[in-house]
Design a protein around this motif. Structure first.
Motif, mmCIF file in Angstrom:
data_model
loop_
_atom_site.group_PDB
_atom_site.id
_atom_site.type_symbol
_atom_site.label_atom_id
_atom_site.label_comp_id
_atom_site.label_asym_id
_atom_site.label_seq_id
_atom_site.Cartn_x
_atom_site.Cartn_y
_atom_site.Cartn_z
ATOM 1 N N LEU A 210 0.837 -1.197 0.000
ATOM 2 C CA LEU A 210 0.000 0.000 0.000
ATOM 3 C C LEU A 210 0.869 1.241 0.000
ATOM 4 C CD1 LEU A 210 -2.419 -1.221 2.764
ATOM 5 C CD2 LEU A 210 -2.736 -1.398 0.299
ATOM 6 N N THR B 105 -3.905 3.716 4.683
ATOM 7 C CA THR B 105 -5.269 3.215 4.708
ATOM 8 C C THR B 105 -5.448 2.161 3.637
ATOM 9 O OG1 THR B 105 -6.093 5.329 5.504
ATOM 10 C CG2 THR B 105 -7.695 3.849 4.514
ATOM 11 N N CYS B 106 -6.051 1.074 4.009
ATOM 12 C CA CYS B 106 -6.325 0.003 3.063
ATOM 13 C C CYS B 106 -7.803 0.056 2.682
ATOM 14 C CB CYS B 106 -5.995 -1.342 3.696
ATOM 15 S SG CYS B 106 -6.022 -2.682 2.503
ATOM 16 N N CYS C 256 -8.481 -4.598 1.337
ATOM 17 C CA CYS C 256 -8.859 -4.729 2.735
ATOM 18 C C CYS C 256 -9.538 -3.426 3.128
ATOM 19 C CB CYS C 256 -7.652 -5.020 3.627
ATOM 20 S SG CYS C 256 -6.279 -3.865 3.496
ATOM 21 N N ASN D 32 -7.004 0.568 8.904
ATOM 22 C CA ASN D 32 -5.696 1.196 9.025
ATOM 23 C C ASN D 32 -4.611 0.124 8.939
ATOM 24 O OD1 ASN D 32 -3.363 2.521 9.738
ATOM 25 N ND2 ASN D 32 -4.222 3.490 11.549
ATOM 26 N N ALA D 33 -3.990 0.010 7.790
ATOM 27 C CA ALA D 33 -2.990 -1.028 7.565
ATOM 28 C C ALA D 33 -1.724 -0.809 8.380
ATOM 29 C CB ALA D 33 -2.658 -1.117 6.081
ATOM 30 N N LYS D 34 -1.462 0.407 8.816
ATOM 31 C CA LYS D 34 -0.247 0.678 9.586
ATOM 32 C C LYS D 34 -0.226 -0.084 10.904
ATOM 33 C CE LYS D 34 0.848 5.215 7.734
ATOM 34 N NZ LYS D 34 0.999 6.632 8.038
ATOM 35 N N SER E 137 0.620 -4.044 9.674
ATOM 36 C CA SER E 137 1.421 -4.312 8.494
ATOM 37 C C SER E 137 2.854 -3.848 8.662
ATOM 38 C CB SER E 137 0.799 -3.607 7.289
ATOM 39 O OG SER E 137 1.661 -3.656 6.187
ATOM 40 N N VAL F 7 0.102 -5.990 2.937
ATOM 41 C CA VAL F 7 -1.048 -6.726 3.462
ATOM 42 C C VAL F 7 -1.357 -7.881 2.506
ATOM 43 C CG1 VAL F 7 -2.108 -4.789 4.675
ATOM 44 C CG2 VAL F 7 -2.739 -5.245 2.313
ATOM 45 N N HIS G 273 -12.274 -9.417 0.751
ATOM 46 C CA HIS G 273 -11.273 -8.601 1.427
ATOM 47 C C HIS G 273 -11.421 -8.724 2.942
ATOM 48 C CE1 HIS G 273 -14.702 -5.775 1.309
ATOM 49 N NE2 HIS G 273 -14.188 -5.285 2.413
ATOM 50 N N LEU H 149 -9.461 -4.898 8.816
ATOM 51 C CA LEU H 149 -8.365 -4.711 9.760
ATOM 52 C C LEU H 149 -8.917 -4.017 11.000
ATOM 53 C CD1 LEU H 149 -5.665 -3.482 7.228
ATOM 54 C CD2 LEU H 149 -6.129 -5.819 8.000
#
Length: 127
Positions: A24, A28-29, A34, A37-39, A42, A47, A54, A57
């Motif tokens: 990403l 943000t995913c 997905c 918040n991918a942070k 991930s 991800v 999907h 998260l």
């Protein structure tokens, strides 16, 4: 290349359900990969995104609501071991770059351990 089409939320594992790792560019995913918040979950923006659906998260407090009072089992190879450790770090609020070694690291590697939410000691999960 064309943008990927939106997908529905994954609700169950299906044999043969394959996917791909997606990097990403922002924290943000969004659908079709997905949502959330991918942070938080991930490393370096990567991800896993299955084809056809999907993942959601979960924020830390949402994750605790889902797992509190449960007994979870992670089984697999060293990749699953890393997933387990990332899951525990997410639940306990350990951020990327925080030192997790010595007695603390050994505690996480105990594969039959009750973890308590640092912000609400009533919430516990056995892993």
């Amino acid at each position: 290349s064309a943008a990927a089409s939106p997908t529905s939320l994954c609700t169950q594992w299906r044999p043969g359900h394959v996917g791909r790792w997606v990097r990403l560019s922002k924290g943000t995913c969004e659908n079709p990969f997905c949502e959330g918040n991918a942070k938080m979950v991930s490393k370096e923006g990567w991800v896993y995104a299955p084809y056809g659906c999907h993942y959601r998260l979960y924020e830390r407090n949402e994750a605790w609501q889902c797992v509190s009072g449960k007994h979870l089992l992670f089984t697999g190879d060293s990749t699953m071991q890393e997933d387990y450790l990332e899951f525990i770090k997410h639940l306990l609020g350990i951020k990327e770059g925080d030192k997790v070694n010595g007695p603390t690291w050994k505690k996480f590697r105990n594969y039959d351990h009750v973890h308590a939410n640092p912000h609400n000691k009533q919430q516990r999960v056995r892993v």
